[in-house]
Design a protein around this motif. Sequence first.
Motif, PDB file in Angstrom:
ATOM      1  N   GLY A  27     -55.150 -54.629  88.062  1.00  9.22           N
ATOM      2  CA  GLY A  27     -53.738 -54.890  87.781  1.00  9.22           C
ATOM      3  C   GLY A  27     -53.109 -55.843  88.778  1.00  9.22           C
ATOM      4  O   GLY A  27     -53.550 -56.002  89.926  1.00  9.22           O
ATOM      5  N   VAL A  28     -52.034 -56.491  88.341  1.00  8.10           N
ATOM      6  CA  VAL A  28     -51.339 -57.481  89.164  1.00  8.10           C
ATOM      7  C   VAL A  28     -50.697 -56.833  90.385  1.00  8.10           C
ATOM      8  O   VAL A  28     -50.776 -57.372  91.502  1.00  8.10           O
ATOM      9  N   GLN A  29     -50.090 -55.670  90.204  1.00  8.03           N
ATOM     10  CA  GLN A  29     -49.428 -55.006  91.323  1.00  8.03           C
ATOM     11  C   GLN A  29     -50.436 -54.663  92.425  1.00  8.03           C
ATOM     12  O   GLN A  29     -50.165 -54.865  93.610  1.00  8.03           O
ATOM     13  N   HIS A  30     -51.597 -54.147  92.037  1.00  2.56           N
ATOM     14  CA  HIS A  30     -52.613 -53.801  93.029  1.00  2.56           C
ATOM     15  C   HIS A  30     -53.123 -55.055  93.735  1.00  2.56           C
ATOM     16  O   HIS A  30     -53.306 -55.045  94.957  1.00  2.56           O
ATOM     17  N   GLN A  31     -53.350 -56.117  92.990  1.00  2.00           N
ATOM     18  CA  GLN A  31     -53.850 -57.352  93.597  1.00  2.00           C
ATOM     19  C   GLN A  31     -52.840 -57.899  94.611  1.00  2.00           C
ATOM     20  O   GLN A  31     -53.229 -58.335  95.699  1.00  2.00           O
ATOM     21  N   ARG A  32     -51.559 -57.863  94.271  1.00  2.47           N
ATOM     22  CA  ARG A  32     -50.529 -58.346  95.203  1.00  2.47           C
ATOM     23  C   ARG A  32     -50.432 -57.448  96.429  1.00  2.47           C
ATOM     24  O   ARG A  32     -50.297 -57.935  97.551  1.00  2.47           O
ATOM     25  N   SER A  33     -50.474 -56.155  96.225  1.00  4.54           N
ATOM     26  CA  SER A  33     -50.384 -55.227  97.351  1.00  4.54           C
ATOM     27  C   SER A  33     -51.584 -55.381  98.279  1.00  4.54           C
ATOM     28  O   SER A  33     -51.440 -55.348  99.501  1.00  4.54           O
ATOM     29  N   LYS A  34     -52.758 -55.558  97.707  1.00  5.82           N
ATOM     30  CA  LYS A  34     -53.972 -55.731  98.505  1.00  5.82           C
ATOM     31  C   LYS A  34     -53.907 -57.034  99.299  1.00  5.82           C
ATOM     32  O   LYS A  34     -54.242 -57.067 100.481  1.00  5.82           O
ATOM     33  N   LYS A  35     -53.443 -58.109  98.662  1.00  7.28           N
ATOM     34  CA  LYS A  35     -53.321 -59.396  99.354  1.00  7.28           C
ATOM     35  C   LYS A  35     -52.301 -59.307 100.481  1.00  7.28           C
ATOM     36  O   LYS A  35     -52.534 -59.807 101.584  1.00  7.28           O
ATOM     37  N   ALA A  36     -51.172 -58.637 100.233  1.00  8.70           N
ATOM     38  CA  ALA A  36     -50.147 -58.483 101.267  1.00  8.70           C
ATOM     39  C   ALA A  36     -50.690 -57.704 102.460  1.00  8.70           C
ATOM     40  O   ALA A  36     -50.405 -58.033 103.614  1.00  8.70           O
ATOM     41  N   TRP A  37     -51.482 -56.690 102.209  1.00  2.66           N
ATOM     42  CA  TRP A  37     -52.073 -55.890 103.293  1.00  2.66           C
ATOM     43  C   TRP A  37     -53.077 -56.712 104.091  1.00  2.66           C
ATOM     44  O   TRP A  37     -53.061 -56.706 105.316  1.00  2.66           O
ATOM     45  N   LEU A  38     -53.945 -57.430 103.402  1.00  3.60           N
ATOM     46  CA  LEU A  38     -54.965 -58.212 104.099  1.00  3.60           C
ATOM     47  C   LEU A  38     -54.370 -59.415 104.823  1.00  3.60           C
ATOM     48  O   LEU A  38     -54.930 -59.882 105.818  1.00  3.60           O
ATOM     49  N   ASP A  39     -53.227 -59.912 104.358  1.00  5.83           N
ATOM     50  CA  ASP A  39     -52.565 -61.026 105.044  1.00  5.83           C
ATOM     51  C   ASP A  39     -52.055 -60.631 106.424  1.00  5.83           C
ATOM     52  O   ASP A  39     -51.876 -61.485 107.285  1.00  5.83           O
ATOM     53  N   ASN A  40     -51.845 -59.348 106.642  1.00  4.44           N
ATOM     54  CA  ASN A  40     -51.410 -58.886 107.963  1.00  4.44           C
ATOM     55  C   ASN A  40     -52.460 -59.136 109.034  1.00  4.44           C
ATOM     56  O   ASN A  40     -52.133 -59.180 110.222  1.00  4.44           O
ATOM     57  N   PHE A  41     -53.723 -59.305 108.649  1.00  8.38           N
ATOM     58  CA  PHE A  41     -54.816 -59.410 109.608  1.00  8.38           C
ATOM     59  C   PHE A  41     -55.392 -60.816 109.714  1.00  8.38           C
ATOM     60  O   PHE A  41     -56.423 -61.009 110.355  1.00  8.38           O
ATOM     61  N   ARG A  42     -54.746 -61.792 109.089  1.00  6.66           N
ATOM     62  CA  ARG A  42     -55.238 -63.167 109.184  1.00  6.66           C
ATOM     63  C   ARG A  42     -54.925 -63.738 110.554  1.00  6.66           C
ATOM     64  O   ARG A  42     -53.933 -63.376 111.184  1.00  6.66           O
TER      65      ARG A  42
END
Length: 174
Positions: A27-42
């Motif tokens: 789902g789109v919501q999960h993909q966005r939430s996952k990307k937002a979480w992983l962006d914290n560690f870039r």
Amino acid sequence: MGKRYYCDYCDRSFQDTLHNRKKHLNGVQHQRSKKAWLDNFRDAAAILQEERSKQPCRKFQQTGQCVFGPSCRYSHSSEKDIMALEQQIEDERCQKADPELDEASPQPSVDEWLSRREKNRAALMVGSVLKAEEEKGAESSDVPPFLLSVPDLPPSLLPPQHGGWRGTIHNDWG
């Protein structure tokens, strides 16, 4: 009732069936939430490269707000933000190039503390008490100072005072 699946990224739970889980993970919501979480560690270099490749967001520049927020395809970074990222990258490069700067840090690592503590205990076992006492005179406590800065430690984790433990009664447990 059956098992429930909890998604840490979305902070949601639902019945754990193959169909529901697959639908959620794609789902789109999960993909966005996952990307937002992983962006914290870039790292800063990846963020800077991405921000430079984007064009500036006109709506954000004019009003200071954008309805798309962090998912906007345009850049919301100002020149000041980009300069701060460049400075952060330069600082990281300097630390990698000159490791002696890290050794001069005021807080020793836990590994250093453990090795010093092991040497002190070995010296006490052998019988050279004077050498161990000289090293203890240099440090006020056997515990590293950055571990003592943790607020509200329980009494069992605090080092004993110089006068020893007193018979205080703690009636406020729990």
